[in-house]
Design an enzyme around this catalytic site. Structure first.
Site, PDB file in Angstrom:
ATOM      1  N   CYS A 190      39.305  44.014  35.721  1.00 47.63           N
ATOM      2  CA  CYS A 190      38.200  44.656  36.148  1.00 47.63           C
ATOM      3  C   CYS A 190      37.238  44.774  35.210  1.00 47.63           C
ATOM      4  CB  CYS A 190      38.735  46.232  36.515  1.00 47.63           C
ATOM      5  SG  CYS A 190      40.099  46.360  37.576  1.00 47.63           S
ATOM      6  N   ASP A 210      36.334  41.204  41.700  1.00 47.20           N
ATOM      7  CA  ASP A 210      36.211  41.297  40.510  1.00 47.20           C
ATOM      8  C   ASP A 210      37.217  40.443  39.785  1.00 47.20           C
ATOM      9  OD1 ASP A 210      38.156  43.026  40.949  1.00 47.20           O
ATOM     10  OD2 ASP A 210      37.624  44.471  39.439  1.00 47.20           O
ATOM     11  N   ASN A 211      38.313  40.388  40.449  1.00 44.44           N
ATOM     12  CA  ASN A 211      39.500  39.703  40.066  1.00 44.44           C
ATOM     13  C   ASN A 211      40.540  39.586  41.328  1.00 44.44           C
ATOM     14  OD1 ASN A 211      39.692  42.510  38.462  1.00 44.44           O
ATOM     15  ND2 ASN A 211      41.328  42.085  40.068  1.00 44.44           N
ATOM     16  N   ASP A 255      37.284  45.374  44.484  1.00 45.05           N
ATOM     17  CA  ASP A 255      38.148  45.723  43.523  1.00 45.05           C
ATOM     18  C   ASP A 255      39.665  45.231  43.877  1.00 45.05           C
ATOM     19  OD1 ASP A 255      39.194  46.464  41.018  1.00 45.05           O
ATOM     20  OD2 ASP A 255      38.770  48.758  41.147  1.00 45.05           O
ATOM     21  N   ASP A 256      39.933  44.139  43.044  1.00 44.81           N
ATOM     22  CA  ASP A 256      41.285  43.458  43.097  1.00 44.81           C
ATOM     23  C   ASP A 256      41.495  42.664  44.591  1.00 44.81           C
ATOM     24  OD1 ASP A 256      41.650  44.616  40.905  1.00 44.81           O
ATOM     25  OD2 ASP A 256      43.547  45.818  40.876  1.00 44.81           O
ATOM     26  N   HIS A 314      33.571  51.661  34.766  1.00 43.18           N
ATOM     27  CA  HIS A 314      34.632  51.057  33.987  1.00 43.18           C
ATOM     28  C   HIS A 314      33.993  50.421  32.710  1.00 43.18           C
ATOM     29  CE1 HIS A 314      38.888  48.856  34.018  1.00 43.18           C
ATOM     30  NE2 HIS A 314      38.691  50.089  33.241  1.00 43.18           N
ATOM     31  N   ARG A 334      33.305  43.141  35.287  1.00 39.91           N
ATOM     32  CA  ARG A 334      32.164  44.018  35.975  1.00 39.91           C
ATOM     33  C   ARG A 334      30.958  43.819  34.526  1.00 39.91           C
ATOM     34  NH1 ARG A 334      33.835  47.680  39.926  1.00 39.91           N
ATOM     35  NH2 ARG A 334      35.734  46.544  40.368  1.00 39.91           N
ATOM     36  N   LYS A 345      45.817  38.793  39.695  1.00 38.13           N
ATOM     37  CA  LYS A 345      45.060  39.563  38.589  1.00 38.13           C
ATOM     38  C   LYS A 345      45.936  39.665  37.325  1.00 38.13           C
ATOM     39  CE  LYS A 345      43.625  44.300  37.830  1.00 38.13           C
ATOM     40  NZ  LYS A 345      43.407  45.901  38.223  1.00 38.13           N
ATOM     41  N   LYS A 383      32.701  52.374  41.110  1.00 38.53           N
ATOM     42  CA  LYS A 383      33.291  52.272  39.945  1.00 38.53           C
ATOM     43  C   LYS A 383      32.418  51.492  38.945  1.00 38.53           C
ATOM     44  CE  LYS A 383      37.270  49.459  38.371  1.00 38.53           C
ATOM     45  NZ  LYS A 383      38.663  48.886  38.767  1.00 38.53           N
ATOM     46  N   HIS A 441      41.986  48.411  45.238  1.00 34.44           N
ATOM     47  CA  HIS A 441      42.718  48.684  43.901  1.00 34.44           C
ATOM     48  C   HIS A 441      43.831  49.795  44.083  1.00 34.44           C
ATOM     49  CE1 HIS A 441      43.701  50.055  39.802  1.00 34.44           C
ATOM     50  NE2 HIS A 441      42.825  49.148  39.392  1.00 34.44           N
TER      51      HIS A 441
HETATM   52 CA   LIG Z   1      39.662  44.887  39.681  1.00 31.58          CA
END
Ligand SMILES: [Ca+2]
Length: 578
Positions: free
Chosen positions: A74, A335-336, A36-37, A138, A78, A385, A136, A229
């Site tokens: 995010c 994811d980013n 994540d991130d 989301h 996803r 991001k 996660k 994140h």
């Molecule tokens: Ca993310």
């Protein structure tokens, strides 16, 4: 594995495919890991100085696809992974709760995976897979939209976008409370274990699901970490693992990573250092105290990634001991890009947090990486991001295991987050039907890159097949070596497009829109075609959340009350513009 018996008779083959046990043995398990991130060059196989030996091993035994794209946020990324469908069709046209008034509850903008989607786990389950998730989600907190209702047989999930990494469940900000929820299968978790730490617990749960499985059927495991994140937090014993590692500042780390990437063949030997956006103070302009704070951010961030790597290692070890590793296809993706925001973005009430230097990273702190380091983690790419700069939407991608014949780095082909699901369906011999639970499904917009894993040369998204990316009005369209990019303030003017040749200028330093007007217009028409194909709705009328208020907004309905409120706000906006 993988021997289909070349010398067998037709009858023997038929018996094999109708025998479910033997059939299942030919289907690989799948472990799908999301970070994540994550900055592009954070992990060691991508040139990072952060210790990630387990991920390194995955890369050493598998394939890195150097040009892998997602969205800059995010939830839409996803949504790509879980549906194989462009996010403007699947329901995450805008990440909730950021939909504009005119987008609210329009098809493709529901804020959750809608009924036109059959999720990856729903589809694999129909083909005999066990489906497990930890981490996660989301992609919807509403009844009917949660992981255990969207295909996961076993799941321990965090429904929102981010939260404390410890047991003291706190939301990123007031708008996040609604989905700051943990679910253990279908039961909401009111209290996390005292020693809860996100990455460790998510790995524990995945290990539990894998080891509790009684039969020999294949499994699909979706391990969606919330690291790194923000808030940047680590257990006490990890606090000083990277002490001093970032004292030389931003450009030093940029240099180190550039050198590593050149050695790894990930960038051209003569690629100049990316000077950065110029939005942030240079290292030598910082006070001594600010240098300490900045270095500490990156120390915590690096430690979070090393912990996550260790936890991935634990999962792999369990698979190995169970004799399942060899038949497990493993994907790792970001994811980013890394997160440039500071905590005030979330409108967090900072008072209860202690963000003093000594307390950074502890359970009662809320520290973010912020822009200066975020753009360093994207080295050699630009931005991070939220933006459609390469640093926002180009992400690390590793695939290893059965069916991945090509090893090393694929430096020519481009793939997109939506391509993963069709690839996995092809590898596992799974057909997605056209309808699911009486709903007509949208066609998958992704394309399988299964062939590319076997011969390197089968381009999926070549100079004829462009693709678009849009998130909160940050836009990009890529085709062949070319890219057009549109950035919202403060990083762009929110009005104009730029043209880049990514082959010659992967850092996006030279806008060629005036030099090559024909190419520029060709790319713009590609973008227009893309927006029409996916039903993109331009942002207009302010945020629906502000217009409707939290209560009406989270009803997730375009009913008469909400229609009236949105209509009135739009009218006022039009009058104001006159
Ligand atoms: Ca993310």
């Amino acid at each position: 594995m993988g021997s289909c018996g070349n010398n067998k008779t037709a009858d023997e083959k038929k018996a094999e495919t109708t025998n479910s046990t033997s059939d299942n043995q030919n289907k690989p398990n799948i472990l799908f890991i999301v970070v994540d991130d994550l900055g592009y060059s954070d992990l060691s196989p991508f040139g990072g100085e952060i210790r990630t030996p387990n991920i390194q091993r995955l890369a050493d035994n598998g394939l890195i696809v150097q040009h892998c794209y997602t969205t800059p946020l995010c939830a839409p990324s996803r949504a790509m992974f879980m549906s194989g469908i462009d996010n403007h069709i699947s329901g995450i046209g805008a990440m909730s709760p950021f939909q504009a008034a005119n987008q609210y509850m329009q098809p493709g903008y529901e804020g959750y995976l809608n009924d036109r989607v059959m999720t990856l786990p729903e589809t694999l389950r129909e083909n005999g897979y066990h489906t497990y998730m930890s981490g996660k989600w989301h992609l919807g907190h509403e009844v009917g939209r949660r992981p255990f209702e969207r295909g996961f047989e076993r799941s321990f999930t965090f429904l929102g976008g981010g939260a404390s990494h410890f047991s003291n469940i706190f939301a990123l900000g007031p708008e996040e409370w609604i989905h700051t929820v943990y679910m253990d299968d279908s039961v909401q978790v009111k209290k996390l274990p005292e020693d809860f730490y996100s990455s460790t617990y998510y790995a524990d749960k995945m290990i539990q699901y894998i080891t509790e499985q009684k039969d020999e059927a294949p499994f699909f495991g979706y391990l969606a970490f919330t690291a790194p994140h923000d808030p940047l937090q680590v257990p006490d014993k990890w606090m000083d693992k990277y002490k001093g590692a970032y004292d030389k500042g931003y450009d030093h780390i940029r240099q180190v990573r550039m050198e590593n990437m050149k050695k790894l063949g990930l960038i051209a030997k003569d690629l100049p250092l990316n000077p950065g956006s110029g939005e942030y103070k240079k290292w030598n302009e910082l006070s001594a105290q600010d240098k300490k704070i900045e270095a500490r951010r990156m120390e915590l961030y690096a430690a979070m990634l090393e912990i996550m790597d260790l936890e991935i290692g634990r999962v792999l070890e369990v698979l190995q001991k169970a004799g399942k590793l060899e038949n497990t296809l493993i994907i790792l993706i970001g994811d980013n890009g890394a997160n440039p925001k500071d905590p005030s973005f979330y409108k967090t009430i900072m008072k209860p947090f202690d963000n003093s230097l000594e307390n950074m990273g502890k359970p009662n702190s809320f520290v973010s990486l912020q822009g200066a380091w975020a753009e360093v983690t994207a080295t050699p790419y630009s931005y991070f991001k939220t933006t459609t700069g390469e640093g926002g939407v180009r992400v690390p991608f590793i695939i290893s295991g059965p069916g991945v014949a090509v090893k090393g780095v694929d430096a020519t082909n481009k793939i997109l987050g939506t391509d993963i699901m069709p690839t996995l369906l092809e590898i596992t011999g799974t057909k997605r039907p056209d309808t699911f639970e009486n709903n007509k499904l949208a066609a998958m917009t992704g394309t399988s890159f299964n062939k590319m894993l076997r011969d390197h040369k089968s381009a999926v998204r070549d100079e004829k097949n462009g693709f678009g990316i849009e998130s909160l009005e940050n836009k990009a369209y890529l085709k062949g070596d070319w890219k057009i990019r549109f950035l919202m303030p403060p990083f762009g003017d929110g009005k104009s497009w730029q043209l880049f040749n990514l082959k010659e200028d992967p850092s996006e330093q030279h806008d060629l829109s005036e030099k090559y007007p024909d190419k520029f217009h060709e790319m713009l028409s590609g973008w227009m075609e893309y927006t029409q194909a996916v039903g993109y709705i331009p942002y207009y009328g302010g945020r629906a959340y502000s217009v409707l208020g939290p209560e009406n907004f989270f009803k997730a309905k375009l009913d008469s009350t909400n229609r009236a409120l949105i209509g009135r706000a739009t009218l006022e906006l039009q009058r104001g513009g006159e």
